[in-house]
Design a protein around this motif. Structure first.
Motif, PDB file in Angstrom:
ATOM      1  N   VAL A 157       0.831  -1.206   0.000  1.00  0.00           N
ATOM      2  CA  VAL A 157       0.000   0.000   0.000  1.00  0.00           C
ATOM      3  C   VAL A 157       0.865   1.255   0.000  1.00  0.00           C
ATOM      4  N   CYS A 158       1.927   1.257   0.807  1.00  0.00           N
ATOM      5  CA  CYS A 158       2.785   2.442   0.864  1.00  0.00           C
ATOM      6  C   CYS A 158       3.591   2.632  -0.420  1.00  0.00           C
ATOM      7  N   LEU A 159       3.739   1.569  -1.220  1.00  0.00           N
ATOM      8  CA  LEU A 159       4.490   1.655  -2.470  1.00  0.00           C
ATOM      9  C   LEU A 159       3.612   2.005  -3.672  1.00  0.00           C
ATOM     10  N   LEU A 160       2.318   2.091  -3.479  1.00  0.00           N
ATOM     11  CA  LEU A 160       1.421   2.419  -4.582  1.00  0.00           C
ATOM     12  C   LEU A 160       1.798   3.771  -5.186  1.00  0.00           C
ATOM     13  N   PRO A 161       1.593   3.953  -6.498  1.00  0.00           N
ATOM     14  CA  PRO A 161       1.956   5.225  -7.148  1.00  0.00           C
ATOM     15  C   PRO A 161       1.338   6.418  -6.435  1.00  0.00           C
ATOM     16  N   SER A 162       2.086   7.512  -6.381  1.00  0.00           N
ATOM     17  CA  SER A 162       1.607   8.706  -5.685  1.00  0.00           C
ATOM     18  C   SER A 162       0.374   9.290  -6.362  1.00  0.00           C
ATOM     19  N   ASP A 163       0.304   9.158  -7.697  1.00  0.00           N
ATOM     20  CA  ASP A 163      -0.881   9.607  -8.417  1.00  0.00           C
ATOM     21  C   ASP A 163      -1.958   8.543  -8.258  1.00  0.00           C
TER      22      ASP A 163
END
Length: 576
Positions: free
Chosen positions: A239-245
């Motif tokens: 979840v923390c690695l998901l794309p910022s956009d």
């Protein structure tokens, strides 16, 4: 341990240990916590004696850590083992895609030496740099399952035309790095993202592939004591690695599956909230199957309806803010706004399909069903067939509904937005309140008449005529006495002779209504015939009661049909 001179000549640490042992009058030395074990020491010893040493991706880290432990540096002897291994790492290992991954995997068993020597960091930088190479320039075997015939190397210049027939996808690298443990994977993905040269969609695919690789399929394995803690950390890391956009990257289907696992393993609130926000942005891409998330205690329903309701509300709020449009029905009562918003239509179908699934749950309250149905605007439902099916299924699974409750749930749908097939089904549906059946029959009669009288029978003209008729119904419903039809129908009786054996009404000069009244059950035929007689007897003074958002037509198409008699048995007369 007996020592020989060649070994001492290249190891500063051994020289110190031997000197200390001689002072203590001892012929043995102890090396505590020697990195790499006996095999790594053997490599160092062979090098000192001038024997051939074979280094590869599997033993190079152990040899490098052992050489560092023994202090086999340039200060002791020129061209020592530390220098030789560093040359091998830089000239061979870090230039190879697969070797860099293998070396990174071996560093875990040699911590903290491998971290202090910056082998971990250099491997991660090497791998991350290669992921951003132009796919057209990649000629190495980029996965273990999909091998290319070209030698494992990086070609800086463009390949000549015809040298390469296989096209390399942008996500060529995602499968190989799935073999990394979650802590190393996290560091690598952070480095890949920090370079800013990777599409969010590729990042999303990499995370999806890793989740599929490591998250177990069974619920029991997910929540087992032996793996629940690891699975929780894995989900929170993904979840923390998901794309910022949040609008790009992972598909809504993957995010919903991840949310299901997150709920089961009990991730922290911030991770769950992040997932819900991301899902709400792409909610129109979801499927009904994806939304079937099992409820957790203390909820009594089988599926988590409250969670879906929350996601729908967030989607609607974001839709309003992003489009700057009012999603409620406009003042004219039209739904023109929805024509350019396929996402809203998709959500309408999705919610109706979900309502159909959860309607089977005996523990689903009527209020929950109604709240979820009303969570989307009228514009999202140009057709009410899906909603009608969900309502019908709910009434079927909840036979104990009171008359008022059935009236309330049926008020959610507009019978004027039912297709012909749905209207025919509704007209024969014994579970619907009588007034809803009356509304269906009224509308079908007028729609049939409008379709026949439209000029040249043009579909557009027919649609326009039907729209005008709807407006007339609404105006008339306000002006007319809403109780007149109920009183008129209560005085009427119908004879059994009105029906032929083939189940059709006997009427003359009633071509416009023929398509509507055929194949109706006895209950619907009786209702329809009563309405027809009322139409003949009272001309323009006709009205009916309405329920929910739907209104019954207040005028009928002209016709000459007459009733053939009255029944000797008492029938149900009032509309309730």
């Amino acid at each position: 341990m007996p020592l020989q001179f060649p070994l001492l000549s290249k190891s500063n640490r051994l020289q110190k240990l031997v000197q200390k042992a001689s002072e203590e009058i001892s012929d043995e030395i102890n090396m505590v916590d020697f990195p790499g074990g006996p095999k790594a020491f053997e490599i160092c010893a062979k090098f000192c004696y001038g024997m051939t040493v074979t280094l590869n991706a599997y033993n190079v880290v152990a040899a490098r850590c052992a050489a560092e432990y023994l202090e086999m540096t340039e200060d002791v002897d020129r061209g020592n083992l530390v220098f030789k291994i560093e040359v091998f790492l830089n000239s061979s290992i870090f230039r190879s895609w697969k070797d860099s991954i293998i070396v990174l995997q071996t560093t875990r068993s040699l911590l903290p030496w491998s971290e202090d020597l910056k082998i971990v960091g250099r491997c991660i930088d090497s791998i991350a740099s290669k992921t951003s190479v132009d796919p057209s320039n990649i000629t190495w075997s980029y996965t273990y399952n999909r091998k290319l015939s070209v030698t494992d190397k990086i070609i800086e210049d463009r390949l000549k035309f015809g040298e390469r027939n296989d096209s390399v996808p942008k996500d060529w690298w995602v499968e190989d790095i799935c073999e990394l443990e979650i802590d190393l994977y996290k560091r690598l993905m952070i480095t890949v993202k920090s370079k800013g040269r990777m599409d969010g969609s590729v990042i999303g695919e990499a995370l999806r592939t890793y989740a599929v690789r490591w998250l177990p399929d069974s619920v029991d394995a997910l929540i087992s004591d032996a793996h629940s803690r690891r699975n929780k950390f894995l989900v929170e890391t993904i979840v923390c690695l998901l794309p910022s956009d949040k609008g790009v990257g992972c598909s809504c289907s993957f995010l919903l599956k991840l949310l299901k696992v997150a709920i089961l393993v009990g991730v922290d609130d911030s991770s769950r909230e992040d997932l819900v926000n991301r899902i709400s942005l792409k909610f129109h891409e979801a499927s009904v199957k994806d939304l079937l998330i099992l409820a957790r205690s203390p909820q009594t329903t089988f599926y988590d309806v409250e969670l879906v309701y929350s996601i729908v509300n967030r989607f609607m709020m974001q839709e309003k803010s992003s489009q700057g449009l009012d999603v409620e029905r406009n003042e004219k009562g039209t739904d023109d706004f929805v024509l350019g918003h396929g996402s809203l239509l998709g959500v309408g179908k999705l919610v109706d399909g979900y309502l159909m699934e959860i309607a089977h749950d005996p523990n689903l309250s009527l209020s929950s069903f109604i709240d979820l149905s009303l969570s989307i605007p009228d514009a999202a439902r140009p057709i009410h067939d899906g909603l009608y099916k969900a309502i019908d299924e709910y009434m079927k699974e909840h036979p104990g509904l009171t008359k008022a409750e059935r009236k309330k749930i049926c008020g959610l749908m507009d019978v004027r937005k039912l297709t012909i097939d749905a209207s025919m089904h509704a007209a024969q549906n014994e579970r619907l309140p009588l007034r809803v059946v009356v509304q269906v029959l009224f509308f079908e009669q007028v729609r049939a008449a409008a379709g026949v009288h439209a000029p040249n029978n043009n579909p557009r003209d027919a649609s326009h005529s039907t729209t005008n008729t709807d407006e007339e119904w609404e105006k008339a419903a306000v002006e007319d006495d809403r109780r007149s039809l109920k009183k008129q129908m209560s005085r009427m009786k119908v004879k059994d002779e009105e029906f032929q054996k083939n189940g059709k009404l006997i009427k003359k000069n009633s071509k416009n209504s023929k398509s509507v009244v055929q194949l109706l059950p006895s209950r619907s035929r009786r209702i329809f015939d009563k309405l027809w007689v009322v139409g003949k007897g009272h001309g323009e003074n006709r009205s009916s009661e309405t329920s929910g958002s739907s209104q019954s037509p207040t005028s009928l198409a002209p016709g000459d049909t007459k009733s053939s008699g009255s029944s000797s048995r008492h029938r149900r007369h009032s509309i309730s």
